[in-house]
Design an enzyme around this catalytic site. Sequence first.
Site, PDB file in Angstrom:
ATOM      1  N   LYS A   1       0.847  -1.194   0.000  1.00 21.16           N
ATOM      2  CA  LYS A   1       0.000   0.000   0.000  1.00 21.16           C
ATOM      3  C   LYS A   1       0.881   1.241   0.000  1.00 21.16           C
ATOM      4  O   LYS A   1       2.045   1.225   0.437  1.00 21.16           O
ATOM      5  CB  LYS A   1      -0.946   0.030   1.206  1.00 21.16           C
ATOM      6  CG  LYS A   1      -0.261   0.148   2.587  1.00 21.16           C
ATOM      7  CD  LYS A   1       0.084   1.567   2.994  1.00 21.16           C
ATOM      8  CE  LYS A   1       0.879   1.631   4.301  1.00 21.16           C
ATOM      9  NZ  LYS A   1       1.424   2.959   4.615  1.00 21.16           N
TER      10      LYS A   1
ATOM     11  N   ASP B   1      -2.642  -1.435   9.687  1.00 17.53           N
ATOM     12  CA  ASP B   1      -2.767  -1.533   8.232  1.00 17.53           C
ATOM     13  C   ASP B   1      -3.348  -2.862   7.766  1.00 17.53           C
ATOM     14  O   ASP B   1      -3.725  -2.999   6.601  1.00 17.53           O
ATOM     15  CB  ASP B   1      -1.400  -1.354   7.560  1.00 17.53           C
ATOM     16  CG  ASP B   1      -0.831   0.044   7.724  1.00 17.53           C
ATOM     17  OD1 ASP B   1      -1.625   0.987   7.889  1.00 17.53           O
ATOM     18  OD2 ASP B   1       0.402   0.192   7.692  1.00 17.53           O
TER      19      ASP B   1
END
Length: 323
Positions: A17, A150
């Site tokens: 990401k 995350d």
Amino acid sequence: MTDIQPSQRVTVRVPAKINLELAVGPRGDDGFHPLATVFHAVSLYDRITVTPAPDWSVTTVGPYADLVPDNQDNLAVRAAKLLASRAVELGAESQPGPVAVVMDKHIPVAAGMAGGSADAAGVLLACADLWDLALLREDLEPLAAELGSDVPFLLHGGNAVGTGRGDEVSPVLSRGEVHWVLWLSTDEGLSTPEVYAEFDRLHEGDEVPMPELSAELMTALRTMDPDAVGAALRNDLQAASISLQPRLAEVIDAGLELGARGALISGSGPTVAFVVASQAEALDLSMGLAARGPKGDIVRVTGPVAGATVVDSRGPGPSLGLA
């Protein structure tokens, strides 16, 4: 223990990401900062394979293998053990036994791209499939949040807003894709706690506001226009990362001078992400950065992409795919 044959295995592909926006609030009494962020999954992947084994273990291969711990503290092993410990309450007839985890690691370590969190998300998905747990991704989110802020996003991928510590995730509707050039440090990474400590030092005596996301980025994501996305990129940790590694400013300046539509450090860094308008621009920028420096690995990716995905399943039942 469940009756699992040694030949069974599941392989999952999971993306990295970048944070298109990271707004950081004031440090709380618990030591954490409230966040508002926009996650964006990109096409740089780790592959995770789990197989039944006599003992819990993790083995890492790939270009970043030597930077990953191979002991029981590895987040991937912790993810497998956590799911096993909750399997009965999630519908298993009995608690599953140990697995061997093999990670083919292409997401850099300590780079602001959530490589460890990606591996944890991949292991949760792989073990749920291997153990034939009839779960949706949403069912895994509470476990994912226990492992790291995350991890829930990387179960889903795409674009998403994260609030709280980043673990409260809601999807963002978008259309199309964006091309990126990533500059990856070949030297020492950056510790997330160290970057937050530097953020606090730089803001000592300042009144840090509560984090809010910009309307400009939300608008840009609806069309994925590269100029609009580039203009809206923001990272409140960027100054702290540059303070710890000043050459990151040189990387950003070089990319912008070479024609990137926008640039920022991803998360706590040191990865620098440049948005471009096409594959041709990505290739030109890659070549320019390689020639100009500073030295680093340069990767071309697109986003958004799907989150953790089962790509090979030989578990006790048909692959669930986990919708």
